[in-house]
Every structure is written in C-alpha cells, then in structure tokens.
Write an enzyme that holds these catalytic residues in place. Structure first.
Site, mmCIF file in Angstrom:
data_model
loop_
_atom_site.group_PDB
_atom_site.id
_atom_site.type_symbol
_atom_site.label_atom_id
_atom_site.label_comp_id
_atom_site.label_asym_id
_atom_site.label_seq_id
_atom_site.Cartn_x
_atom_site.Cartn_y
_atom_site.Cartn_z
ATOM 1 N N GLY A 31 0.793 -1.234 0.000
ATOM 2 C CA GLY A 31 0.000 0.000 0.000
ATOM 3 C C GLY A 31 0.820 1.275 0.000
ATOM 4 C CB SER A 32 4.317 2.168 -0.847
ATOM 5 O OG SER A 32 4.465 1.734 -2.166
ATOM 6 C CG ASN A 33 1.835 3.359 -5.748
ATOM 7 O OD1 ASN A 33 2.258 4.389 -6.247
ATOM 8 N ND2 ASN A 33 2.391 2.180 -5.954
ATOM 9 C CG ASN A 126 -3.355 -0.598 -12.703
ATOM 10 O OD1 ASN A 126 -3.207 -0.761 -11.485
ATOM 11 N ND2 ASN A 126 -2.685 -1.302 -13.595
ATOM 12 C CG HIS A 128 2.101 -1.704 -15.570
ATOM 13 N ND1 HIS A 128 1.691 -2.973 -15.187
ATOM 14 C CD2 HIS A 128 3.172 -1.897 -16.384
ATOM 15 C CE1 HIS A 128 2.481 -3.874 -15.751
ATOM 16 N NE2 HIS A 128 3.393 -3.246 -16.481
#
Ligand code: GRF
Length: 215
Positions: A31-33, A126, A128
């Site tokens: 969950g760093s983003n 999203n 990537h």
C-alpha cells in the site's frame, strides 16, 4: 422579472466549490502508493478524499494503514460468494452506495470484474511499474516486470498511470514518467527506483485528471 439562468442556492454553490472527489483505492499488498495518495491529499495537493480501501486480503499493509487512519475498509473476495456475478454485484453496490467518483487500483492483484468497469466507465485508474504498452499484460506484475525490462536490455524504464478497461494494461495512458536503467541494476534495485517514481506519479496523474474536470 424572469432570469435567463438557473439560480443555484448558496448550499449548492458551496457543494460545487467544496466537493471533494471521492476515491476508492483497491489494494492487495503493502500500500505504498495508497499512502502516497493519502499524503498528497493531506498536503492539499489533491482536492479529494479516500472514502474506501477495498482489498481481496483482509490483512495487508494497505488495510492496516486504512484502519489506522479511519478510512473504511471492505474485504471482498470471490470466495465469499456463491457466484462471480454475486461478487461483482456486491462490489458495484458497495461503490455506488458510497458515491465513489474514481477507483484507483494500487497494487490490486485481481482483475476488476467487467460489471465494475461497465458501472464506472473512464473512472478507474491503475498504476503499472513499466512504460506501457511495453512490459504489460497478464503475468506482468511485481518483480517479473523488472526482470523482463533488464533481460530486454532497456536503457530506461518507468511507471504508467492508465485508465482501466476489460483488458489487462490496455486502457489509455494518462501519464508516464521514466527512470534510467543502470548497468548494475538487479530487478530489486530497479523496482525500488520505479516505485519511488510511482509515488509522485500517481498523485500527479490524478491531479491532471481533476484539473481537466475543473476547467
Ligand atoms: C506497484 O509497483 C504498482 O505499480 C503495482 O503494484 C505495486 C504496488 O505497490 N501495480 P504498493 O502496494 O503500492 O506498495
């Protein structure tokens, strides 16, 4: 006297100027983003609020962070349902009843059900860890991406924020940013450099989208 415009109430005006974009973040891991988006909102770089963290895993870094920060969590997996349709319908309902404006996939390791994509057209993003359309598609996730980039002898890699459609990593690109590939890179070293880039890219991409909506 007749007005030739529709007069809005003070309350409506206030809502229009203060409405924060309601985000659902889908995660499966660290969950760093998710945290980088949370930080951008806290720093007022984004006029948005994270109203839901949805995960296929009941326990993961993202879910823990959400719980620690008073963000609602929803643990949803196919296994909880008799059919895939029931699973997808519950997901759509959960998102609609929370009036979600945008869904952000941030390390979500499941394909988003088509019913959800259909219910939120052009509202799902999203991130990537490569420069799409290169190094995308099924099986291209995590360390596999960076291994493939090194094996291909690329001089640069990077990250991509794109819209989500029915096909893996095929939706329109919203924003990309590059990082160099250095001679001594291992997949892990490259992954760390790309991830750092992602943490700035995702909030920037979202702000680009919100700025377009405001204009
Ligand atoms: C990121 O590299 C992202 O590009 C990919 O999954 C990873 C998630 O990392 N889709 P984190 O959970 O945000 O730390």
């Amino acid at each position: 006297m007749e007005r030739c415009y529709y007069k809005i109430s003070k309350k409506e005006h206030q809502h229009m100027t203060t409405h924060k974009t309601r985000l659902a973040v889908f995660c499966s891991g660290n969950g760093s983003n998710f945290r980088s988006i949370f930080r951008a909102i806290a720093a007022k770089a984004l006029n948005a609020e994270i109203v839901l963290c949805l995960s296929n895993r009941s326990k993961c870094g993202a879910m823990e962070f959400a719980q620690e920060n008073g963000i609602a969590t929803l643990h949803l997996t196919e296994k909880q349902f008799d059919s895939f349709d029931a699973f997808a319908t519950t997901m759509v309902t959960g998102l609609k009843e929370r009036h979600i404006d945008y869904i952000l996939l941030a390390g979500y390791m499941r394909k988003v059900p088509e019913a959800v994509v259909a219910a939120f057209p052009d509202k799902i993003l999203n991130i990537h860890p490569a420069l799409l359309p290169k190094f995308g598609g099924e099986g291209m996730y995590g360390i596999h991406v960076h291994t493939a980039v090194l094996e291909a002898g690329e001089f640069e890699s990077g990250a991509t924020v794109h819209f989500v459609n029915e096909e893996y990593d095929k939706g329109a690109v919203l924003l990309q940013r590059t990082v160099p590939v250095l001679p001594d890179d291992t997949p892990e070293i490259l992954a760390a450099r790309v991830l750092e880039c992602e943490h700035a890219l995702y909030p920037d991409a979202l702000e680009k989208l919100l700025a377009k909506e405001r204009s």
